[in-house]
Design a protein around this motif. Structure first.
Motif, PDB file in Angstrom:
ATOM      1  N   SER A 192      -4.784  -3.095  -4.108  1.00  0.00           N
ATOM      2  CA  SER A 192      -4.252  -1.691  -5.127  1.00  0.00           C
ATOM      3  C   SER A 192      -5.354  -1.891  -6.807  1.00  0.00           C
ATOM      4  O   SER A 192      -4.910  -1.230  -7.414  1.00  0.00           O
ATOM      5  N   GLY A 242      -3.657  -4.319 -10.095  1.00  0.00           N
ATOM      6  CA  GLY A 242      -3.658  -4.258  -9.080  1.00  0.00           C
ATOM      7  C   GLY A 242      -2.176  -5.119  -8.980  1.00  0.00           C
ATOM      8  O   GLY A 242      -1.837  -6.047  -9.962  1.00  0.00           O
ATOM      9  N   ARG A 282       0.842  -1.220   0.051  1.00  0.00           N
ATOM     10  CA  ARG A 282       0.046  -0.009   0.256  1.00  0.00           C
ATOM     11  C   ARG A 282       0.949   1.233   0.331  1.00  0.00           C
ATOM     12  O   ARG A 282       0.480   1.998  -1.056  1.00  0.00           O
ATOM     13  N   ASP A 317       1.897   1.526  -3.176  1.00  0.00           N
ATOM     14  CA  ASP A 317       2.068   2.191  -4.393  1.00  0.00           C
ATOM     15  C   ASP A 317       0.818   3.998  -3.951  1.00  0.00           C
ATOM     16  O   ASP A 317       0.822   4.668  -4.599  1.00  0.00           O
TER      17      ASP A 317
END
Lengths: 810, 181
Positions: A762, A456, A375, A378
């Motif tokens: 994602s 993702g 996370r 990203d």
């Protein structure tokens, strides 16, 4: 010639037996045994005031009813704290039967033994337990607040507080050009193997010996724990794991209360006793995992390179800590994945709640760590408007930097030092497989058709094959049959097959002549267990070493008999023969005969080994000073550290613009577990792991209400994925052999599930354009997030402010 | 039912044709068919995974149709024909494998395609798929997935079970062709 066995997708030796009803799982044994059933606490936190069994004692068929006061000596003492740790300052364990207080719904309070399970449950229903309810702590926030306590003598509900720091995080963070903070949340799920736990014990009164069977991931562990609890010499206890219907971690915990109580009752009553967990019991009386709240602060430069990483998390360990704090330790170390974090600081608090205890579930803390790190990656990419794979690449540890020491202590108390892996190569393969660089076009076409799609990614590194050791024993019978034993247990990983492949390859024998036994303390009393993706690495290596010993011995004996040098011999399909002159040969069966000089001939083969059967040197003893009789060998493998496997996953999801239904359109996996013994089995492990990951990402959660009742304790309500929920899984492998063990292998068991929540988050984030910080996510959750996003309560991703339909590529 | 005064349960003689053999036992009315098969007849190939009809591990064929044996009382199986995983081995199109076991096409396919890992849920899949292929001898991949979507498996992620269903259909065709030639 012997065909190549190691590395080939050989069909499993187990399967003909298992597909024809020939499996023997725990409840398939002991048809003559008495049945145990339990009265379990209906309260999450309460004092036990009284137990009234007067209406139950007369139920026909009831043999015994037991409460804590009936348990003598160590049986009545707290269950062991299996893995102590200096930071686990307030470790607490329960009792086999609750004493005075219960701390979660499902805690066993009374045991009934009766002629069958129906009768035992009848009696349980007639037992009245009075409770004085106590304040209940459910959820990490409530535990962290510390206003109400699970255990009176544990301030703030903190079982453990641990901090590891490498470098000066405060300074590095202050100097970093940019920083971000993420608040993340992962909920509980559980292993839920199709077969629950079970224990069956027989006491041999005449010999004073206990034989027990348990659906366990560690028969040696159970044996030692039960011997200690029942005050029996280890030599008088044997424990066997029969066929086990899945484990996924929950069965490495031991001894469960029932594993102590059932053997105790069998000895007390001098009758065989069996307990088989039902599904509701499994939900409320075994273990869960995953629940954490995380705060991640990251400092990075304008190129997306991480300079400082500061992680705090709060881990829900449930009511007790019998398995120590292995799960949060793994989160705190494996969080780093394939990246160099710059300065790194990780602090966690492991907290008590009045819920089922938390012990490792496949992945064991890694899915949470991977979620935090991925996370963060990203978020950095979004902040800088960079391609998400580019940010990852810029932070990768490179192959030239292996071995890479993070300067942290891993779950085995040893350095977190990566031994192998080629992360750029894995990423390149993944991008190729999923078509990363073409996705922008795909998205544009989908959007033109009114569809929302997202891509993702998630990367992880997994420490596998942790110590301390495993062993292998190999014995070749005079028939040529090869018996292999290792002590760790099997729950569907195909050990009978992969260990046979290793032995067949190392010894030069046929697969069908190799017979593998696992998890039987009579055959291999020294073992640790099956967890941490360690079976192939640990037992596989030990068995390979043992096979090399046996091979060397066979060659010595055959060389003597054939009057050649051992160096001139080879073993092909069970025959020892002279290289280049295969007519000069003898079977391994014959070598086995020669290895064991006999006085008595019991069959034709044995005749050849008796004292008048042939010529021998009268000056030499029948068994040489440095040899032992028998064509057998044993060895152990004990590595200095874990070996690190890795992988990268990508998924394409579609979210329904109206209903917020989430569909996984594609799921792609690149997996590196070093040299593969059997690619078919590795692939199966990956499939199963991904499916569990999908469950954890989209469907599975433990729905506790504020009073500590688990509202979805059945397969009707706990949404385990069916075939309709699991997408087609596309896989490809990279093999970077481990330099640490004789076979170059790394573990594969847990890998599949580790990054799935990160990958799906994602992809959904990419489809929706706002951050996803909490998993699992249901259509309801997503719908609510959309509403809040529309209301301005949830921010948009930065990339939306530039172009909405292009994934920037670097 | 338990008699409240004596505690003794009334027993009923139940006779069921299991895998082609008439089997009898005296059991209480509440005895589940799954327990009857497993504990009274000691046919332990049928497994119990949830006791509430959701997982499908206990699926047997009653008069050829898949039924969850944990949702049926033994007494209601009176005079019916039950086929368990043990009985699939004696199907007309079963063949003896090199390892010695007789397997019907579905069993053979699961062994070939790595369609099982721990094997606990497998008997329920085998009975379900055996009945399904009787109705739909040549399913598509989508249909195969749909056919197994009432059974839970925690090990395989279903990938190789779908493959096994398709392979089983092929093996059935192969064996039917052998019969004709």
């Amino acid at each position: 010639m012997t065909t190549q066995l190691f590395g080939a997708p050989i069909r499993r030796k187990e399967d003909p037996r298992l597909v024809t009803g020939g499996g023997r799982y725990l409840d398939d044994l002991g048809h003559d045994a008495l049945a145990a059933a339990f009265v379990r606490s209906p309260h999450a936190h309460a004092r036990i005031v009284d137990v009234d069994a007067s209406d139950a004692v007369d139920v026909e068929g009831v043999v015994g009813i037991y409460v804590h006061d009936d348990l003598p000596g160590r049986v009545g003492e707290p269950l062991p704290l299996l893995i102590p740790h200096p930071t686990l300052t307030h470790g607490r364990t329960g009792y086999a039967l609750a004493r005075d207080e219960v701390n979660h719904v499902g805690e066993p309070v009374v045991m009934v033994v009766a002629t069958d399970r129906y009768v035992a449950e009848d009696a349980c229903q007639r037992i009245r337990v009075s409770y004085e309810p106590l304040p209940v702590v459910v959820g990490i926030e409530a535990a962290r607040d510390g206003d109400l306590l699970v255990h009176d003598d544990v301030p703030g509900n903190v079982a453990a507080h641990m901090l590891q720091e490498v470098g000066d995080v405060a300074a590095a963070m202050a100097a970093a050009p940019r920083t971000l903070t993420l608040e993340l949340d992962i909920e509980r799920s559980a292993c839920t193997p199709m077969e629950g736990k079970g224990v069956y014990a027989r006491w041999d009164h005449e010999r004073g010996e206990l034989r027990m069977y348990s659906s366990t991931q560690t028969s040696t562990g159970v044996r030692a724990a039960v011997a200690a609890k029942l005050d029996l010499p280890l030599a008088k206890v044997e424990c066997i794991a029969p066929d086990v219907g899945g484990g996924f971690g929950v069965k490495i915990m031991h001894p469960w209360p029932e594993e102590v109580l059932v053997p105790w009752a069998a000895r007390l009553l001098d009758r065989p006793v069996k307990w088989v967990e039902d599904r509701r019991e499994h939900f409320i009386g075994s273990a869960h995992e995953r629940g954490q709240l995380q705060t991640v602060t990251v400092g990075f430069d304008d190129e997306g390179r991480v300079l400082a990483l500061d992680v705090k998390f709060w881990h829900d360990n449930g009511a007790y800590t019998p398995y120590g704090i292995i799960v949060p330790i793994i989160t705190s170390t494996q969080l780093l994945g394939p990246y160099k974090p710059g300065a790194y600081r990780c602090e966690f608090w492991s907290l008590y709640t009045n819920t089922v205890l938390v012990t490792p579930y496949r992945g064991a803390g890694r899915p949470q760590g991977c979620f935090a790190m991925e996370r963060t990656m990203d978020a950095i990419a979004d902040e800088l408007g960079l391609d998400r794979t580019e940010v990852r690449s810029r932070n990768f540890i490179l192959p030239s930097e292996m071995p890479y020491d993070h300067g942290l202590l891993f779950q085995d108390g040893r350095p977190l030092k990566y031994d192998s892996g080629d992360f750029p190569a894995s990423l390149a393969k993944l991008k190729d497989l999923v078509g990363w660089d073409d996705f922008a076009d795909y998205r544009a076409r989908a959007e033109a058709a009114g569809r929302k799609v997202g891509l993702g990614i998630g990367c992880y590194v997994e420490g596998t094959g942790v110590g301390p050791y495993e062993g292998g024993h190999i014995q070749i019978e005079t028939s040529g049959r090869v018996n292999v034993a290792t002590g760790l247990t099997s729950q569907g990983q195909g050990h009978e097959t992969v260990f046979a492949q290793i032995v067949a390859e190392e010894l030069g024998v046929r697969m069908e002549d190799v017979h593998v036994t696992t998890g039987d303390t009579r055959r291999m009393p020294y073992a640790v267990g099956t967890f941490a993706s360690r079976a192939a690495v640990m037992s596989g290596s030990a068995i390979a070493l043992a096979a090399r010993n046996v091979r060397a011995k066979a060659l010595r004996i055959a060389a003597d008999a054939l009057e050649v040098s051992p160096d001139d011999l080879e073993i092909v399909e069970g025959t020892v023969r002279v290289k280049g002159a295969p007519a000069t040969s003898m079977s391994l069966g014959t070598v086995s005969v020669l290895s064991n000089p006999l006085r008595y001939a019991f069959d034709d083969a044995a005749k050849a080994a008796t004292q008048f059967a042939g010529t021998f040197d009268p000056d030499k003893p029948p068994v040489a000073d440095d040899e032992e009789p028998g064509l057998e060998g044993r060895d152990f493998y004990s590595p200095t550290q874990a070996t690190f496997a890795n992988g990268m996953h990508a998924a394409v999801v579609e979210t329904d613009p109206v209903t917020a239904e989430i569909r996984i359109l594609r799921y792609c996996v690149i997996h590196d577990c070093g040299t593969m013994i059997n690619p078919m089995i590795v692939e199966g492990q990956v499939h199963g792991g991904v499916a569990q990951g999908v469950g954890g990402a989209l469907y599975e959660r433990m729905a506790y209400d504020e009073s500590g009742q688990l509202l979805n304790a059945s397969f009707m309500d706990f949404l385990m994925p069916y075939a309709s929920e699991v997408p087609t899984i596309e896989t490809d492998h990279l093999e970077t052999p481990s330099p640490l063990n004789p076979l170059g292998i790394k573990g594969a068991g847990e890998a599949g599930c580790i990054p799935v929540s990160a990958v799906i988050a994602s992809a959904i984030e990419d489809a929706e354009g706002f951050p996803i910080t909490r998993m699992p996510i249901s259509p309801n959750d997503l719908w609510e997030l959309r509403r809040r996003h529309a209301a301005g309560e949830v921010p948009s991703l930065h990339r939306l402010s530039s172009t909405s339909s292009k994934e920037p590529t670097a | 039912m338990t008699d409240a005064t004596t505690g003794a349960e009334t027993l009923h003689d139940v006779t069921v044709t299991v895998n082609g053999v008439r089997r009898s036992a005296a059991v209480p009315a509440r005895r589940l068919l799954s327990d009857f098969l497993r504990h009274d007849l000691e046919l332990t190939g049928t497994h119990v995974g949830c006791e509430h009809g959701v997982c499908g591990a206990c699926t047997v064929l009653v008069d050829g149709a898949p039924m969850r044996s944990c949702l049926m009382f033994a007494v209601t199986a009176q005079d019916h024909e039950v086929t368990t995983v043990e009985g699939l081995c004696s199907a007309p199109d079963a063949r003896v494998a090199p390892t010695g076991e007789s397997m019907n096409p579905v069993q053979q396919a699961f062994a070939e395609c790595h369609g099982l890992q721990c094997g606990f849920c497998t008997p329920g899949f085998l009975t379900t798929v055996t009945a399904y292929l009787e109705e739909n001898p040549s399913p598509t991949s989508e249909q195969a997935r749909e056919a197994i979507s009432g059974n839970l498996c925690r090990c395989t992620g279903y990938q190789n079970i779908v493959k096994s269903v398709l392979r089983a259909a092929d093996i059935r065709t192969e064996r039917a062709a052998e019969e004709l030639s």
